[in-house]
Enzyme design. Structure first.
Site, PDB file in Angstrom:
ATOM      1  CD  GLU A  17      66.804 -57.512  -2.134  1.00 57.57           C
ATOM      2  OE1 GLU A  17      66.257 -57.778  -3.234  1.00 57.57           O
ATOM      3  OE2 GLU A  17      68.040 -57.559  -1.976  1.00 57.57           O
ATOM      4  CG  HIS A 696      43.141 -72.949  -9.820  1.00 56.21           C
ATOM      5  ND1 HIS A 696      42.492 -73.575 -10.854  1.00 56.21           N
ATOM      6  CD2 HIS A 696      44.450 -72.930 -10.149  1.00 56.21           C
ATOM      7  CE1 HIS A 696      43.372 -73.900 -11.784  1.00 56.21           C
ATOM      8  NE2 HIS A 696      44.567 -73.521 -11.380  1.00 56.21           N
TER       9      HIS A 696
END
Ligand code: GLN
Ligand code: ZN
Length: 760
Positions: A17, A696
């Site tokens: 959540e 990256h």
């Protein structure tokens, strides 16, 4: 009365959540108020799961990272984030992620690194000689109030001052330990406020006590805790992730009211701890493994605890070995998991059930919980004798391993001459690390195949289409050694785990890696063997499309081990050797299928290093030994590559060389090849591909920048042993970034070829 308590609970939520709320907030779809509300709900649910414990951690919850929370509480926020407009929460996410919802420019995110030997990453505190600390206690105080309102017996959790300093980094070359005197008053002030709130105990996490401390740091510990004691709260000094070793007397002697020890990893030390525990001090015994997912052997735990209970009485506390942050939340969600295997496991919620049960058994005797103990014993007996755990064929293969299996037939110079003849590669050969962009198309095909919506044939077709695309792109780019692109892989460990006997996968076994990012480590429960060839069909198909050499792509045994939950009923080294045999089978199958170059990734070899340097040798011996068994069974004509996503291996360079890979590709571009300095003092014998650009970042590198890096590399490594490749795999990038980047990389290699003169 044995006192039960917990050190920390997972905060992602049983169904992640927190991840959902954070990501919605960052996208601007959830207000700060609603995010805080979601966080409150998770805390409430967590406290409910911990009810019945005598003390429950508070302040262990974090929206991103508990170390970053501590930095904010101490007023140690980098200037670049302070300068931005916005709320405290905005500043917090700016340090965590470089930007917040609606940020136009953003700032550099705080550096992230691993929390001790776990796969959790924290935001590194930044220090300068001018760092001042000021207390910002709102967050922790609010949570204490919230807990009190919820009727929770709260034990606030703080990162202790020594560990806080240890975790941080000086940005200006100053000495961070000089900051301790400025830091302590802020802790003192905070303890005073907590005392004013009626808090009884405060948990001071000092896991650095299980690492090698310098004499000066050991001295500072005593001074620090002298300053913190007697501030109206009782201090529980918590240590975890290992035994205390030579820091044992130091830890026990500090002026605190109780000490928590990791009695899973530090089991042998426990008698000494009890003997030397000063009178009046509480001993918290971390008896339940907070780092793994197996059921506790409750009878064995009671064998340890009962004598302690008799001796210490109410000075004995029991707990998990460390925060439960490092295990998944709730096994009850795993309704699809094989029932027998599930009966052997315990996630965070179940570990607390075990803790409560141990508490009851100590208070009222084993007879009071006889039913539960019998059920536990039955599950463990089932696991011990299961034929799914113990495979006599695997055992026999392991026993038959000969040391020579780890050795190539001839030394590198002989092999390299054969490779030169076989592959005819130019100087500065170009290649990539394996994966190419994982497009939405690829993910959809994989998901549909898993869900049974796509037939095997159609799936193979979809993957082959991807391979065709990747191969032709590489040919157009003019790369020298090609890859198939790894479209069929969701994850470099899971892909192999799913094709190995002895592995099981959870549906919801998420563990926080950093911020909203979670991983779901697969679980090794039994002896490992291959179900069949794992990669051969993809690699041979790719090879059939081109005359250039196709590099077969595998994950190595050490990395598979380090990124899984592993068995606790045999040494890690033995599990690793089983994995090595499975990978070796695959390597030999690839070779038999005509694949001449095989890469075995060991991305996680370095992170498996023990916290104590005295234990490095042993780890490196078995880890490198296992890699060698996996890799070195091939003929001299076959070229073996390995890849590692780092290059800080000054301290382990001899072990890396000992792997005897023909070629190693490593990450170096971000440090501007600085990390290659180690090769001046250590002459690495084989070939190296120092990454020439950072995958990256979405930035497309300039060819000239890569030429400069390669020239630097050529100062450390002879040109005839240099390869040209990116830092790591390209799966997180877009095709629009990858094509121009690789094209510039190939151009850089060509420039190097025309400007290099080799003396023969
Ligand atoms: N072969 C893998 C890839 O290219 C390596 C990934 C890694 O090193 N993390 O994706
Ligand atoms: Zn990598």
């Amino acid at each position: 009365m044995a006192y039960t308590h917990n050190l920390g609970y997972p905060r992602v939520g049983a169904r992640r959540e927190l991840k959902a709320a954070l990501e919605a907030h960052w996208k601007g779809q959830l207000s700060a108020f609603d995010l805080e509300e979601a966080a409150r709900e998770i805390r409430t649910a967590n406290w409910r799961r911990q009810s019945g414990l005598d003390l429950v951690p508070v302040g262990d919850f974090s929206l991103y990272d508990q170390v970053l929370d501590m930095s904010f509480a101490l007023g140690n926020v980098p200037e670049r984030a302070e300068a931005c407009q916005g709320t405290v929460l905005d500043r917090y996410f700016r340090v965590a992620r470089g930007r917040t919802a609606g940020d136009a420019a953003g700032v550099a995110a705080g550096e992230m690194t691993k929390w001790f030997d776990t796969n959790y990453h924290y935001i590194v505190p930044e220090f300068t000689s001018g760092t001042e600390f000021t207390l910002h206690p709102q967050r922790i105080l609010e949570q204490v109030d919230e807990a009190r309102d919820a009727g929770v017996s709260a034990k606030p959790v703080l990162i202790g001052p020594m560990t806080y300093l240890w975790l941080g980094k000086e940005k200006d070359g100053s000495d961070k330990w000089g900051l301790l005197d400025r830091l302590l008053p802020v802790y003192v002030e905070l303890l005073g406020l907590l005392a004013g709130r009626g808090v009884g105990w405060v948990q001071m996490d000092e896991p650095v006590l299980v690492t090698d401390l310098e004499p000066r740091q050991r001295d500072m510990f005593a001074g620090a805790y002298a300053a913190l004691s007697g501030r109206g709260v009782r201090l529980l000094l918590t240590t975890f992730f290992g035994g205390l070793g030579e820091n044992l007397d130091l830890a026990l002697g500090l002026p605190v009211d109780g000490v928590h020890v990791d009695a899973v990893r530090g089991r042998e030390e426990l008698p000494a701890v009890v003997d030397r525990l000063p009178k009046g001090k509480v001993l918290s015994v971390g008896i339940i493994d907070g780092r793994n997912i197996w059921k506790t052997d409750l009878a064995a735990a009671l064998d340890v605890l009962e004598p302690l209970d008799a001796r210490l009485g109410d000075r004995l506390w029991i707990a998990p070995s460390c925060s439960l942050l490092h295990v998944p939340v709730d096994l009850d969600l795993e309704t699809d998991m094989d029932g027998e295997i599930r009966s052997w496991l315990a996630f965070a919620a179940q570990k607390l059930d075990e803790l409560r049960l141990l508490g009851r058994a100590l208070d009222r005797g084993r007879a009071a919980v006889a039913g539960e103990l019998a059920a536990n014993a039955k599950a463990l007996a089932g696991r011990r004798s299961s034929t799914r755990v113990h495979d006599p064929i695997v055992k026999a293969r392991l026993d038959a391993i000969e040391p020579s299996w780890g050795n190539r037939r001839s030394p590198y110079p002989v092999r390299s001459a054969l490779h030169r003849r076989r592959f005819g590669l130019p100087l500065y050969p170009t290649t990539t690390i394996g994966s190419f962009p994982q497009t939405a198309e690829i993910r959809t095909a994989r998901r549909q195949y898993r869900a049974g919506e796509l037939k095997r044939e159609a799936y193979v077709q979809a993957m082959q289409d991807q391979i065709r695309r990747v191969v032709s792109a590489q040919e157009d780019l003019g790369l020298d050694v090609l890859v198939h692109g790894e479209a069929e892989r969701n994850d470099m460990v899971e892909y192999f785990g799913e094709q190995l006997r002895g592995y099981v996968f959870s549906g919801f076994g998420w563990v926080q890696s950093y911020g909203s990012r979670c991983v779901k480590p697969p679980i090794i429960f039994g002896d490992i063997s291959r179900l069949g060839p794992m990669t051969v069909e993809w690699i041979t198909f790719a090879q059939s499309l081109t005359d250039k050499p196709m590099k077969g792509m595998l994950t190595g045994p050490v990395t598979i081990l380090n990124w899984s939950f592993v068995r606790d009923d045999q040494p890690r080294s033995r599990t690793c050797l089983q994995l090595a045999l499975a990978v070796r089978d695959e390597v030999l199958d690839l070779e038999k299928a005509g694949i001449g170059i095989i890469q075995i990734d060991e991305a996680a070899l370095r992170e498996g290093l023990p916290l104590r340097t005295s234990q490095w040798r042993e780890y490196l011996d078995w880890a490198v030994g296992a890699y060698r068994i996996a890799a070195n069974g091939v003929r001299d004509e076959t070229q073996i590559h390995t890849h590692m996503c780092y290059s800080e291996f000054n301290d382990i360079i001899a072990a890396i060389a000992d792997m005897d890979a023909d070629v190693i590709t490593i990450e170096t571009s971000r440090s501007g090849m600085e990390l290659l300095d180690v090769f001046d003092s250590f002459s690495y014998p084989n070939e190296i591909g120092p990454g020439v650009y950072d995958i990256h970042s979405p930035n497309v590198p300039e060819a000239q920048a890569m030429v400069d890096l390669l020239r630097k590399a050529a100062r450390h490594i002879p040109p005839e042993r240099l390869w040209v490749n990116p830092d790591c795999g390209l799966k997180t990038r877009q095709w629009g970034e990858v094509l121009p980047s690789l094209s510039a990389m190939v151009a850089a290699a060509k420039t190097m070829r025309t400007s290099t003169v080799i003396d023969v």
